[in-house]
Design an enzyme around this catalytic site. Structure first.
Site, PDB file in Angstrom:
ATOM      1  N   HIS A   1       0.866  -1.171   0.000  1.00 56.86           N
ATOM      2  CA  HIS A   1       0.000   0.000   0.000  1.00 56.86           C
ATOM      3  C   HIS A   1       0.911   1.232   0.000  1.00 56.86           C
ATOM      4  CE1 HIS A   1      -2.887   2.904   1.744  1.00 56.86           C
ATOM      5  NE2 HIS A   1      -3.851   2.041   1.476  1.00 56.86           N
TER       6      HIS A   1
ATOM      7  N   ASP B   1       2.474  -4.702   8.155  1.00 56.91           N
ATOM      8  CA  ASP B   1       1.241  -3.953   7.906  1.00 56.91           C
ATOM      9  C   ASP B   1       0.087  -4.954   7.991  1.00 56.91           C
ATOM     10  OD1 ASP B   1      -1.011  -2.821   6.795  1.00 56.91           O
ATOM     11  OD2 ASP B   1      -0.007  -2.016   5.016  1.00 56.91           O
TER      12      ASP B   1
ATOM     13  N   GLN C   1      -5.231  -5.351   6.713  1.00 50.22           N
ATOM     14  CA  GLN C   1      -6.244  -6.280   6.207  1.00 50.22           C
ATOM     15  C   GLN C   1      -6.277  -7.574   7.008  1.00 50.22           C
ATOM     16  OE1 GLN C   1      -8.451  -5.526   3.872  1.00 50.22           O
ATOM     17  NE2 GLN C   1      -7.520  -3.570   3.384  1.00 50.22           N
TER      18      GLN C   1
ATOM     19  N   LYS D   1     -10.781  -0.766   9.624  1.00 45.20           N
ATOM     20  CA  LYS D   1     -10.880  -2.000   8.834  1.00 45.20           C
ATOM     21  C   LYS D   1     -11.308  -3.168   9.725  1.00 45.20           C
ATOM     22  CE  LYS D   1      -8.432  -0.136   5.195  1.00 45.20           C
ATOM     23  NZ  LYS D   1      -7.039  -0.155   4.784  1.00 45.20           N
TER      24      LYS D   1
ATOM     25  N   CYS E   1      -4.584   2.337  -3.856  1.00 50.13           N
ATOM     26  CA  CYS E   1      -3.350   2.830  -3.224  1.00 50.13           C
ATOM     27  C   CYS E   1      -2.179   1.885  -3.468  1.00 50.13           C
ATOM     28  CB  CYS E   1      -3.528   3.056  -1.713  1.00 50.13           C
ATOM     29  SG  CYS E   1      -4.728   4.316  -1.325  1.00 50.13           S
TER      30      CYS E   1
HETATM   31  C1  LIG Z   1      -6.123   0.593   4.518  1.00 51.82           C
HETATM   32  C2  LIG Z   1      -4.723   0.141   4.427  1.00 51.82           C
HETATM   33  C3  LIG Z   1      -3.672   0.957   4.836  1.00 51.82           C
HETATM   34  C4  LIG Z   1      -3.900   2.365   5.361  1.00 51.82           C
HETATM   35  O1  LIG Z   1      -4.518   2.304   6.605  1.00 51.82           O
HETATM   36  P1  LIG Z   1      -5.174   3.600   7.281  1.00 51.82           P
HETATM   37  O2  LIG Z   1      -5.501   3.129   8.667  1.00 51.82           O
HETATM   38  O3  LIG Z   1      -6.374   3.935   6.486  1.00 51.82           O
HETATM   39  O4  LIG Z   1      -4.132   4.660   7.289  1.00 51.82           O
HETATM   40  C5  LIG Z   1      -2.394   0.452   4.743  1.00 51.82           C
HETATM   41  N1  LIG Z   1      -2.153  -0.793   4.284  1.00 51.82           N
HETATM   42  C6  LIG Z   1      -3.138  -1.606   3.888  1.00 51.82           C
HETATM   43  C7  LIG Z   1      -2.818  -2.984   3.412  1.00 51.82           C
HETATM   44  C8  LIG Z   1      -4.456  -1.174   3.938  1.00 51.82           C
HETATM   45  O5  LIG Z   1      -5.440  -1.982   3.535  1.00 51.82           O
END
Ligand SMILES: *Cc1c(COP(=O)(O)O)cnc(C)c1O
Length: 410
Positions: free
Chosen positions: A125, A202, A205, A228, A368
Site C-alpha cells: 500500500h 502492515d 487487512q 478496517k 493505493c
Molecule cells: C487501509 C490500508 C492501509 C492504510 O490504513 P489507514 O488506517 O487507512 O491509514 C495500509 N495498508 C493496507 C494494506 C491497507 O489496507
C-alpha cells in the site's frame, strides 16, 4: 456455510445495512476500504460524548477519570487482542499510515546509514512505500523489493534470497488490500532476524481475518487500523517491542509526550505516552474497544470460515455464470475474501457506477497500490471484498448484475 454463527443476527447489529441505494437494498462489498460499524461501536461514541466527555490523563475531576479509565481499557483489550507482552507496547495513532510514518521517521532515521537496505514487496500500500522512499532519500539507505508473481503472490525462496546482510528493515504487508494475497510473514520474520534486521508488518487487512499473536510471530512492529476492524475511522495502532520503542526518539512533540519541560529542553514521558503527543482521539479509542469485542465474541475462526466460504461461493458463481469478459486479477490460492477483476473494454470506474446503480458498493481504482497495478499492466481494477455480514444471496445478486453488464458489451 458455517452453522455456528447466525449471520442474520450479525447483520441486525449493523444499521447501515438497512440503507437503500438507488432504490435497491445496499450490498456492501467494499470492506477492504473500510468495514461498517455495529451498534455497540456507534453507541459507545455517543455515550462518551453524552456522559463522559473530558480530556484524559491530566485532571482530578470525575469525568476525566472516567474518560481515562475507558480510554486505557481499550489499550488493555488491545494487548489481549494481539497478545502483546504489555499494554505500553500499544500506541494509538491515526491509522496504519501514521503508524508506518512513525516507525520510518523515528526508528528508520535512528538506524539507517548510507548503503543499508530497506526491503519491501511490490504489493505494498502507498502508506508502506512512500514513508520509506522519503526516509531512504534522507539517510542514503536503498529501497529493495520482493517481486510479485503473475498470480499476485510472492515466492518464499525469492523473498528469502532478498534478505542479505545489508538489510536493516523489512516492512511488508501481511495481506494485500488490492489482491487479497496472504504473505508468508512468519518465515520472513525468522530469516530477517537471523541477519539482525527488524521487521514491520502492515496488518491492516489481516487483523479482521487472523487471530494475531505478536509474541508468537515475533515481529518487531505491527500496524493495525481500527476502521478496517469494524471500529471508527481515523484511529490505528502501532505495536512495537518495548526495547525498540524505548530507544526510539519521539515522533511528534508537544503536550502529553513530555515528563518535564524547561525553556531550553525537555524530558520525555514513558511508553506509550512518549508517542502520543497532544489530545488523542479519545471517543474513537473508547468505541474501538467495542469493535475489538465484536470481533473477539464472534471469533476469528468463525469470521474466516464464513468469509472463506463466501469467497469460494463467489469463484464458483463466476465460473458458472461464464462471464467471458471478466478477468480475475490476483489468483493465488492463499488469499482472504478479496477479489479484484477487470471487465474487458469497460473502464473499472464505469463498472463501479453500473454496480452502484444496483445498490452494490465495490471499490474501483488503484487501491493505493499504483506500482502493483503497473506490474499487471493496468491502471486499476474493480474490487469486491467481503466481511462477516455478507451473504451468498448478495453474491447471487452481484453475479446477476455483472451478467447484465457483460451482456451490454457483447
Ligand atoms: C487501509 C490500508 C492501509 C492504510 O490504513 P489507514 O488506517 O487507512 O491509514 C495500509 N495498508 C493496507 C494494506 C491497507 O489496507
Amino acid at each position: 456455510m458455517n452453522q455456528s454463527i447466525d449471520i442474520a443476527s450479525i447483520r441486525a447489529q449493523f444499521p447501515v445495512l438497512n440503507e437503500q441505494v438507488n432504490g435497491k437494498p445496499l450490498v456492501y462489498f467494499d470492506n477492504a476500504a473500510t468495514t461498517q460499524k455495529p451498534h455497540s461501536v456507534i453507541n459507545a461514541l455517543q455515550s462518551y460524548y453524552q456522559h463522559d466527555n473530558a480530556n484524559i490523563h491530566r485532571s482530578a475531576h470525575t469525568l476525566a477519570a472516567r474518560a481515562t479509565e475507558h480510554f486505557e481499557a481499550t489499550r488493555e483489550m488491545l494487548k489481549l487482542f494481539i497478545n502483546a507482552k504489555e499494554s505500553a507496547e500499544c500506541i494509538f495513532t491515526k491509522g496504519v499510515t501514521e503508524s508506518i510514518n512513525l516507525v520510518a521517521a523515528s526508528y528508520g532515521k535512528l538506524v539507517l546509514k548510507p548503503g543499508d537496505e530497506v526491503l519491501l514487496t511490490e504489493m505494498e500500500h502507498h502508506s508502506n512505500l512512500v514513508p520509506w522512499q522519503r526516509i531512504c532519500a534522507e539517510t542514503g539507505a536503498v529501497l529493495k523489493f520482493i517481486p510479485v508473481e503473475s498470480d499476485g503472490s510472492i515466492h518464499l525462496e525469492t523473498a528469502l534470497a532478498c534478505i542479505n546482510s545489508k538489510v536493516k528493515i523489512v516492512s511488508m504487508v501481511w495481506v494485500s488490500n488490492a489482491l487479497g494475497t496472504i504473505n508468508p510473514i512468519q518465515t520472513i520474520i525468522e530469516t530477517a532476524h537471523g541477519i539482525g534486521a527488524k521487521v514491520m508488518i502492515d496488518a491492516a487487512q489481516a487483523a479482521s481475518h487472523f487471530k494475531i499473536d505478536v509474541q508468537a510471530l515475533d515481529c518487531d512492529f505491527m500496524a493495525l487500523s481500527s476502521h478496517k476492524l469494524y471500529g471508527p475511522t481515523g484511529l490505528g495502532v502501532l505495536y512495537g517491542k518495548r526495547e525498540l520503542l524505548a530507544a526510539m526518539p519521539p515522533y511528534q512533540s508537544g503536550g502529553e509526550m513530555i515528563k518535564e519541560v524547561f525553556l531550553t529542553h525537555s524530558t520525555y514521558n514513558e511508553l506509550p505516552y512518549k508517542f502520543e503527543a497532544g489530545t488523542p482521539n479519545i471517543a474513537d479509542v473508547i468505541a474501538f474497544k467495542m469493535a475489538l469485542k465484536f470481533v473477539s465474541d464472534i471469533g476469528h475462526d468463525s469470521i474466516a470460515s464464513h468469509e472463506n466460504s463466501l469467497y469460494h461461493y463467489l469463484l464458483n458463481a463466476i465460473n458458472h455464470a461464464s462471464l467471458k469478459q471478466l478477468k480475475l486479477i490476483g489468483t493465488s490460492s492463499n488469499k482472504i475474501a478479496v477479489q479484484s477483476f477487470e471487465i474487458e473494454s469497460l473502464h473499472h470506474f464505469d463498472v463501479g457506477l453500473l454496480l452502484d446503480a444496483s445498490g452494490i458498493a465495490v471499490r474501483t481504482g488503484h487501491h493505493c497500490t499504483q506500482p502493483l497495478m503497473r506490474k499487471f499492466g493496468i491502471d486499476g481494477t474493480v474490487r469486491a471484498s467481503f466481511a462477516i455480514y455478507n451473504t451468498t444471496d448478495e453474491i447471487d445478486y452481484f453475479i446477476a448484475a455483472l451478467q447484465k453488464i457483460c451482456h451490454r458489451i457483447k
